[in-house]
Design an enzyme around this catalytic site. Sequence first.
Site, PDB file in Angstrom:
ATOM      1  CB  SER A 137      -0.910   0.007   1.230  1.00 57.93           C
ATOM      2  OG  SER A 137      -1.782  -1.092   1.223  1.00 57.93           O
ATOM      3  CD  GLU A 138      -1.506   5.982  -2.296  1.00 51.89           C
ATOM      4  OE1 GLU A 138      -1.556   6.888  -1.424  1.00 51.89           O
ATOM      5  OE2 GLU A 138      -2.186   6.003  -3.335  1.00 51.89           O
TER       6      GLU A 138
END
Length: 408
Positions: free
Chosen positions: A78-79
């Site tokens: 994920s970011e």
Amino acid sequence: MSTLRDRNVSAADGTTREKMVRELRELGAIHSDSVAAAVSTVPRHLFAPGEPLDTVYAATRSIVTKRNEHGAAISSLSESHIQATMLEQAQIEPGMRVLEIGTGGYNAALIAELVGESGQVTSVDIDPDIVDRARSCLAAAGYDQVNVVLADAEHGVPDRAPFDRVIVTAAAWDIPPAWTDQLAGDGRIVVPLRMRGLTRSVSLERGEHHLVSRDYKLCGFVPMQGASAHSERVIPLDEGKVTLQIDGDQPVDSDRLRDALFSPRVERRVCTFRAGEPLHDLDMWVITVVDDFGLLKATEEAIDSELVSKTTRLGGRAVIAGGSFAYRAFPQPIDGSRTKFQFRIYGHGPGGERLAEEYVDLIQAWDRDHRGGSGARITVYPADTPNSQLPEGRVIDKKHTRVVISWP
């Protein structure tokens, strides 16, 4: 013995890590020194082998690590922006026992840094490939103490409970009872909760017989798998090139909506705001007050034909009534300075003009009463809770829970 290349990668990694931390602070994702220290310490590139360092350490970029047979992402790194935001929401302290639902390795390593040697981290996932990959990456990065479990996260990990924190790293349509049952009395759940098609990372703590939000943040995640999986209804409007995605069982007149899509549209403009001003609460307000809501999505072909706005690439927030709908498009600058913008509302169908004007009224009400305010209150009750025991607000019924969104 390390090679020159290894030493160069290590030096570059350290530099890009510190740059990412600075950027995350500037973006407001990192507030505490503890989260900053964890992000500064964990070598993120070891959880994305083969990816360029600039990609791995970009603050707002995710990396897909597995796709299904249709090409859809089912696992990702994920970011870092979202990961840091959720860790700040969780407020993890040394010595805590933390359950991570949905594994990948990197986030579990960050949690391990936060709980320290006296804490425990359990990370669970249903996919054996993802579990094996997480274990391998964690070992390579020196985090063997993380316990990675292969199981359906719907049931939690009872033999490691209770947990001071439960952090969910996949979009969850519901909150299974096991997550609450395995939570310590003063514990906290941080979950990307899907509500009427929108996903927000919600920080929840125990109230009396329910959970209550402390805050919520905009986020995006791959969906849950296993027993917790849930799919929204997809209504095709133009041979798959334009669809209406609906999270609910309200009746939909798909034939009339298809006709509405190709009818002349009306446009209304409303509400001036400045570039960079956060407006995510507007969507929460809309799903609270309208009965029929959906996401209008389109392919590049449909967008290029100007049948629909570019907004539909990500999902235009649509209000539906019978054979008509209206949706909010990307804002447009009101002058050449591009510092101030206005929302545009497009209406389609015989009632499109009326719906567009109603949408304008909704935005004006939000602008008047809630813009820049404290936001919504989200409470989560067991599914058998009677209406008489629920607060006022929009009730969203799910399998295990009843979610209520209300505004001060």
